[in-house]
Each structure stands twice: as C-alpha cells, then as structure tokens.
Design an enzyme around this catalytic site. Structure first.
Site, PDB file in Angstrom:
ATOM      1  N   HIS A 198      -6.989  -4.804  10.160  1.00 36.81           N
ATOM      2  CA  HIS A 198      -6.776  -4.689   8.732  1.00 36.81           C
ATOM      3  C   HIS A 198      -5.380  -5.378   8.230  1.00 36.81           C
ATOM      4  CE1 HIS A 198      -4.335  -0.539   9.842  1.00 36.81           C
ATOM      5  NE2 HIS A 198      -3.510  -1.539   9.691  1.00 36.81           N
ATOM      6  N   ASP A 258       0.898  -1.139  -0.019  1.00 37.53           N
ATOM      7  CA  ASP A 258       0.040   0.057  -0.097  1.00 37.53           C
ATOM      8  C   ASP A 258       0.838   1.332   0.052  1.00 37.53           C
ATOM      9  OD1 ASP A 258       1.067  -0.460   2.528  1.00 37.53           O
ATOM     10  OD2 ASP A 258      -1.055  -0.987   3.304  1.00 37.53           O
ATOM     11  N   GLU A 289      -9.473  -1.743   5.691  1.00 40.26           N
ATOM     12  CA  GLU A 289      -9.956  -1.502   7.021  1.00 40.26           C
ATOM     13  C   GLU A 289     -11.358  -2.391   7.212  1.00 40.26           C
ATOM     14  OE1 GLU A 289      -8.157   0.002   9.224  1.00 40.26           O
ATOM     15  OE2 GLU A 289      -7.767   2.101   8.487  1.00 40.26           O
ATOM     16  N   ASP A 334      -7.223  -2.959  14.504  1.00 39.90           N
ATOM     17  CA  ASP A 334      -8.561  -3.026  14.068  1.00 39.90           C
ATOM     18  C   ASP A 334      -8.924  -4.136  12.888  1.00 39.90           C
ATOM     19  OD1 ASP A 334      -7.389  -2.045  11.516  1.00 39.90           O
ATOM     20  OD2 ASP A 334      -8.895  -0.520  11.525  1.00 39.90           O
TER      21      ASP A 334
HETATM   22  P1  PGA Z   1       2.433  -1.737  12.718  1.00 35.79           P
HETATM   23  O1  PGA Z   1       1.617  -1.916  11.637  1.00 35.79           O
HETATM   24  O2  PGA Z   1       3.686  -2.736  12.131  1.00 35.79           O
HETATM   25  O3  PGA Z   1       3.104  -0.696  12.815  1.00 35.79           O
HETATM   26  O4  PGA Z   1       1.912  -2.231  14.296  1.00 35.79           O
HETATM   27  C1  PGA Z   1       0.863  -3.132  11.246  1.00 35.79           C
HETATM   28  C2  PGA Z   1      -0.454  -2.540  10.570  1.00 35.79           C
HETATM   29  O5  PGA Z   1      -0.954  -1.565  10.822  1.00 35.79           O
HETATM   30  O6  PGA Z   1      -0.456  -3.371   9.406  1.00 35.79           O
END
Ligand code: PGA
Length: 261
Positions: free
Chosen positions: A138, A67, A143, A136
């Site tokens: 994702h 992304d 999302e 959450d």
């Molecule tokens: P993080 O992010 O490794 O910074 O916890 C993971 C994500 O939100 O996919």
C-alpha cells in the site's frame, strides 16, 4: 524510479530530510504531501534538526497528508492529526501556513474526499509527496486491489494492516476498519515522489515495487509509471533488489548537478 541505497537508517533518513530541505529552501511556498508511520518519524526528526540548524523558513509551506482513520477525533492518540503534531508540526516554528489532513469525523465522507481533491487542485497540486510503503504494497492506505485510477476516497483496511497498526491503539480499543486516503492517481499527480523505507521487513515490498509487475495487487508498483520518483532506502530494505549493484553504480556516478539533496 531512482533507487538510492544508504548504508543504514540514519543515513537514509538524513538523505530524505536533505531532499525535503533543499526543496523548501529553493521553493519556500512548496506544497508538500506528507505521510505517517514509523519510517517517517525518523525522517521528520532529521528534517526538524536541519530546519532548525539551517534556519529554513517553513511558514509558507502548504501540506496535505495522505490519509486518516475514519471515526478518530484529531486528538485521539492514534490519529494522524495527532501524529503530525507530535512528530513534526508542534516543533516547526512559524509553519506551515496551511495544514490539510482528511477529516476522519466528516459526516459526509464523499463530500470530504471531493473537497480534499479540490483543495489540492486549488493549492496548485502537490510538488513533493513523501511516501512510505506497506508490506502489502500500500501507498497511502491504498490496499491491494485499489484502483490504479483512484482518487481520495473511503477505503477498508486489510486485516494485515489493522494488525500491524494495532500497536498504536489501546489493547481494549478496536482499530478502525475504514480510512480516508488519497487515491493512487492523487499520488501519481504529485510532481515528485519521495518513497522512504527501512529494514529487512520492507525488502520484499521494495523489490516488488521497483522490479515487479505493475499491478493493482501491489499499488506501490504504479509508481513505475511516475516520471520523477526517488526511492531512498537502507541496505536491509535493498536486500532483495535484483539490480541493486546497478542502482548503486548509477548513484555513485551521478553528476553533481543532478543531485537533489
Ligand atoms: P511504517 O508504515 O513507516 O510504519 O512502516 C508505512 C506504511 O504502512 O505506509
């Protein structure tokens, strides 16, 4: 899903890196799906150490990132183009052969997304997709309520995700509302998925993904339908798993020929 619980962050990051390295050693022209975030910083640091110490060739690799923020130039400090240079590519001597990251400045977002899907197909599909998980649920930036049939497209971030990612932006800067992300199906089509998560903060999300119902309210749960997903976590991230002892027993009794690292 295969759940592998390591005692701490360092051991988990090291195992994830060893799985990646083994794949690259055995198939130097692999197509890797890559992810960003704090979790992957640890994985990439371990990966670079192994690539250098074991002299793993990376110059035939093709990579696709999950992304990118819409509206951020590649040299913006919070862009994922910049993140990848900073945490992986700049230190990867001679490789990869081709790096693909969605273009957040594309004028025609729909064409950009279709082109990204096409590029993945033309590369022969993704062999191994590295993933992190949001609190959450994702994966990529899919999302809650993302279609479980989605492909690369524009998504709007939730207020929660924008708040968590605020740390990467200057105080007077607005966190973008929009991103381009691979869809749930784009991820599901990867031959192998490698999910990595660390810390207590991720424990509820890991439990929901592995043991909860499959629901668009928690997009990572779609991985329950994936035939080859490894989940590499540390003890704190495993703390809410009901079948934690079972997963540990399975891994401890795993025949050597089944190991992937
Ligand atoms: P993080 O992010 O490794 O910074 O916890 C993971 C994500 O939100 O996919």
């Amino acid at each position: 899903m295969e759940v592998i619980i390591e005692p701490d962050v360092d051991a988990a990051a090291e195992l994830a890196a060893r799985i990646l390295v083994r794949r690259i050693r055995e198939h130097p022209a692999s197509v890797l799906g890559l992810a960003t975030g704090g979790t992957q910083e640890r994985v990439y640091a371990a990966l670079l150490r192994l690539v250098h110490s074991d002299r793993i060739p990376t110059d035939q690799l093709v990579t696709f990132n999950l992304d990118e923020y819409v509206g951020l130039a590649p040299d913006h400090p919070a862009s994922y183009h910049r993140y990848m240079q900073q945490h992986l590519f700049a230190a990867m001597e001679g490789g990869p052969k081709r790096i693909n990251i969605p273009n957040g400045l594309a004028r025609d977002i729909v064409a950009e997304c279709a082109g990204y899907e096409q590029a993945i197909r033309e590369a022969g599909g993704i062999d191994l997709q590295l993933l992190g998980i949001g609190e959450d649920g994702h994966i990529g930036f899919n999302e809650p309520t993302s279609s479980l049939g989605s492909r690369t497209r524009l998504k709007t971030l939730t207020a929660e995700t924008r708040w968590i990612n605020r740390a990467f932006f200057k105080p007077d800067e607005e966190v973008p509302h929009h991103v381009i992300t691979m869809g749930v199906v784009t991820i599901m089509e990867a031959r192998t998925c490698l999910m990595v998560a660390f810390g207590e903060r991720k424990a509820a999300a890991i439990a929901a993904m592995v043991e909860g119902p499959v629901t668009a309210m928690f997009p990572a749960s779609a991985l329950q339908y994936h035939r080859d997903t490894m989940v590499v976590i540390d003890e704190p991230a495993a703390s809410q798993l009901k079948l934690r002892d079972y997963y540990q027993g399975v891994y401890a009794a795993k025949p050597a020929w089944q190991r992937r690292d």
